[in-house]
Design a protein around this motif. Sequence first.
Motif, short mmCIF file in Angstrom:
data_model
loop_
_atom_site.label_atom_id
_atom_site.label_comp_id
_atom_site.label_asym_id
_atom_site.label_seq_id
_atom_site.Cartn_x
_atom_site.Cartn_y
_atom_site.Cartn_z
N ILE A 24 17.18 100.94 13.10
CA ILE A 24 18.20 101.74 13.78
C ILE A 24 18.05 103.22 13.41
O ILE A 24 17.86 104.05 14.29
CB ILE A 24 19.60 101.16 13.51
CG1 ILE A 24 19.69 99.77 14.16
CG2 ILE A 24 20.70 102.09 14.03
CD1 ILE A 24 20.93 98.98 13.80
N THR A 29 18.31 104.77 17.33
CA THR A 29 19.39 105.66 17.80
C THR A 29 18.82 106.90 18.48
O THR A 29 19.38 107.37 19.46
CB THR A 29 20.33 106.10 16.65
OG1 THR A 29 19.54 106.48 15.54
CG2 THR A 29 21.28 105.00 16.26
N LEU A 69 26.29 98.70 20.24
CA LEU A 69 25.67 98.70 18.91
C LEU A 69 26.62 99.33 17.89
O LEU A 69 26.85 98.77 16.81
CB LEU A 69 24.35 99.49 18.97
CG LEU A 69 23.54 99.53 17.68
CD1 LEU A 69 23.04 98.14 17.29
CD2 LEU A 69 22.34 100.48 17.83
N LEU A 70 27.18 100.47 18.24
CA LEU A 70 28.09 101.17 17.33
C LEU A 70 29.31 100.31 17.02
O LEU A 70 29.70 100.15 15.86
CB LEU A 70 28.52 102.50 17.96
CG LEU A 70 29.46 103.36 17.12
CD1 LEU A 70 28.74 103.88 15.87
CD2 LEU A 70 30.00 104.54 17.93
N LEU A 73 28.30 97.21 14.77
CA LEU A 73 28.02 97.56 13.37
C LEU A 73 29.32 97.98 12.68
O LEU A 73 29.60 97.56 11.55
CB LEU A 73 26.99 98.69 13.30
CG LEU A 73 25.60 98.39 13.87
CD1 LEU A 73 24.71 99.63 13.80
CD2 LEU A 73 24.93 97.23 13.16
N ARG A 93 28.12 107.29 12.79
CA ARG A 93 27.26 106.84 13.86
C ARG A 93 26.62 105.51 13.48
O ARG A 93 26.79 105.02 12.36
CB ARG A 93 26.18 107.88 14.14
CG ARG A 93 26.73 109.26 14.45
CD ARG A 93 25.66 110.10 15.11
NE ARG A 93 25.31 109.55 16.42
CZ ARG A 93 24.12 109.66 16.98
NH1 ARG A 93 23.16 110.28 16.37
NH2 ARG A 93 23.88 109.12 18.16
N ALA A 94 25.87 104.95 14.41
CA ALA A 94 25.23 103.66 14.17
C ALA A 94 24.31 103.72 12.94
O ALA A 94 24.25 102.77 12.16
CB ALA A 94 24.45 103.23 15.41
#
Length: 250
Positions: A24, A29, A69-70, A73, A93-94
């Motif tokens: 990631i 990202t 995704l964010l 997680l 952030r991710a």
Amino acid sequence: MTEVDDLFLSRADRRALSDRLRQIPIWLTTELDTAICREVAMSESAAVRAPGETPLVFNDRASQAAHHLLDTLGYWVEEICTLANLDWPGSGRADHYAKWLDWHLIDLAKLPEGQRAHRDIDQAINRAIAAVDKAKQPEFAGPCQSDLQGVACDGVYVRPGQLHKTCDGCGIRCDVQQMQQQMRDEISTRLYPAHELASALSIVTRQPVAYERVRNWIRRGRLIPATTVGEPRFYMSDAIDLINRQGGAA
Ligand SMILES: [Zn+2]
């Protein structure tokens, strides 16, 4: 089954999940951002396009995948903090959540929800990878060319056709063609038994490659032994091709 009774994720699971989480911040990202920026740039120009032109479905997918995704997680960071009584690391952030999760895999493994988390995170990463333009996925070019003592950089990833890359770790400008040639020369003729291949790959690509992953390639016939006299041995170059085709260490 786990090697320790009170863990709900095996060592192999944790390593596989760690491999994926590390993708990631390394490239995923950035690629999602690029895909989304493309959407914004092209949406603006869409205002002056002739009516009836096809709307941008692909990049909307990237934007949704990035949110997914964010959210995924962030959700699991929050779950682990709550259930394991850890301090909330702050919103981010991710990349931020992925690094935190990678550091707290044991805390996750202690939760009965561990397997569900593994599945959720895998799905979110798969969706993000699918949303990123496949042709633009960075490929592993080789270890950083820095010869500074005590500097240990991550592997250098480049876009297909890219000739130079400034290493994120040390700032040195790497000659991509030279790196690729060196890597090919060094590894193409060398043969490894399966149990050494994962470790050797981890060294060459500077990112963890789980033994389980190598075994899966062999089991599925994707990695074919170059010699079966005695213990089967494999070319590392074949394994690196597989890694590049799968998009980094995913
Ligand atoms: Zn470097």
